[in-house]
Design an enzyme around this catalytic site. Structure first.
Site, PDB file in Angstrom:
ATOM      1  CG  ASP A   1      -5.307   6.140   3.741  1.00  0.00           C
ATOM      2  OD1 ASP A   1      -4.963   5.003   4.066  1.00  0.00           O
ATOM      3  OD2 ASP A   1      -6.501   6.490   3.656  1.00  0.00           O
TER       4      ASP A   1
ATOM      5  NE  ARG B   1      -3.690  -0.193   0.004  1.00  0.00           N
ATOM      6  CZ  ARG B   1      -4.847   0.105   0.610  1.00  0.00           C
ATOM      7  NH1 ARG B   1      -5.290  -0.671   1.579  1.00  0.00           N
ATOM      8  NH2 ARG B   1      -5.548   1.136   0.252  1.00  0.00           N
TER       9      ARG B   1
END
Length: 353
Positions: A244, A98
């Site tokens: 994020d 990720r």
């Protein structure tokens, strides 16, 4: 990897460490069942991050740290140099899962720094496990501190809209955006929540709605396409989301669709807040530097085993989007709240830290 289905607990802990095994909730099984999965191999942890068994920036940061703890325990190295090589190999595999979520890089680099400070293999392995466990405990305390600061921004009888899942399930426990909501309720204020379903993998309907209902917080679910309707009808007073990655300029990267929610909030004069720990901040990158990962097109062309699109159709499926600072009312952290001008206020938070 061992799977175990359990009864619903009174509090959700996404990540735990027991007997040199990493234990995580399998979030792909929610809301149908609550399943805890044990991991003993860092490659399995990498796959769990990639397939969203564990997700949410703070959670995957800690999961990555524990992944390196498993890599250390798996290593057959007899010297510090060999162990560092094994850890660097594992770090690359975990980081590639990720790349947009800055907490993952933070978690992995924290462990690598600890390893480099050690002298012997047993000492390094022990310090890595202890550091990862402390990171997990610190995450909960960080979220509770964030919640306390954020709760001051919300009033009695507010209806708060949230997008994606930034709750206990996105962290080790308590949550970022939902942690603020929890803290607001715990302060005695009567609040309601509207959760977007969050296409294409439904983190809002599967996770946020599950989590809030589990904790007896009043929650209503809406399609992503009903955000404008809900605001125009006066059903929403405030918005709060997680993140994020946050740049020093106040640009926020969060689950795809966040930018649309922020734009709608601006149109309707509704405060839009972001909640994230300082570990989510990227003080080096500029907006043009950030690579937004593209996820598998099958997430869009079907729901579960049911196809909803023709074969061979082109798909654009970004995981995140960027919300510019001019749409953001405040960024809530464990050290206080940053407000415009963000570059100045974010710098002050880090100086205080």
């Amino acid at each position: 990897m061992i799977k175990e289905t359990t009864a619903i607990h009174s509090s959700l802990r996404t990540i735990d460490w027991k007997e040199n095994k990493l234990v995580m909730i399998d979030q792909t099984k929610l809301p149908i069942e609550l399943v805890f999965v044990e991991f003993t191999d860092y490659n399995e942890v990498a796959n769990a991050i990639r397939t969203l068994v564990v997700r949410g920036a703070p959670a995957i940061g800690v999961a990555g740290a524990f992944g390196l703890a498993l890599a250390a325990l798996q290593s057959k190295a007899t010297s510090k140099e060999e162990l560092i090589q094994d850890l660097e190999k594992a770090k690359k595999i975990l980081l590639d899962t990720r790349p947009t979520a800055v907490n993952l890089k933070w978690g992995l680099e924290t462990i690598i720094k600890v390893a480099n400070k050690g002298n012997t293999v047993p000492e390094i392995k022990d310090s890595i496990v202890k550091t990862a466990k402390k990171m997990a405990e610190d995450d909960v305390q960080t979220n509770m501190a964030m919640g306390k600061f954020g709760s001051e921004l919300f009033s009695d009888k507010d209806t708060i809209l949230t997008h994606c899942n930034a709750g206990a399930l996105a962290t080790v426990g308590y949550g970022t955006a939902l942690g603020v909501i929890r803290a607001t309720k715990e302060s005695g204020k009567n609040i309601k929540v509207i959760a977007t379903e969050t296409r294409p993998v439904q983190q809002g309907s599967r996770l946020t709605a599950f989590e809030l209902k589990h904790d007896n917080i009043d929650v209503s679910l809406i399609p992503d396409t009903a955000v404008g309707y809900s605001m125009a009808q006066g059903l929403v007073n405030k918005v709060i989301v997680g993140a994020d990655r946050i740049l020093r300029t106040g640009h926020v990267y969060n689950k795809i669709g966040t930018y649309q929610v922020a734009t709608m909030a601006k149109q309707h004069g509704i405060p839009f807040y972001v909640a994230a720990p300082l570990s989510t901040f990227d003080l080096q990158s500029n907006p043009k530097d950030v690579i937004i990962e593209q996820r598998n097109g099958s997430e869009v062309t079907g729901i579960g085993d049911k196809k909803t699109a023709p074969d061979g159709i082109n798909v654009i499926n970004p995981a995140f989007d960027m919300t510019p600072p001019e749409l953001i009312s405040g960024i809530i952290t464990e050290k206080g709240i940053a407000k415009a001008p963000f570059e100045e206020s974010i710098k002050k938070l880090f100086e205080a830290n």
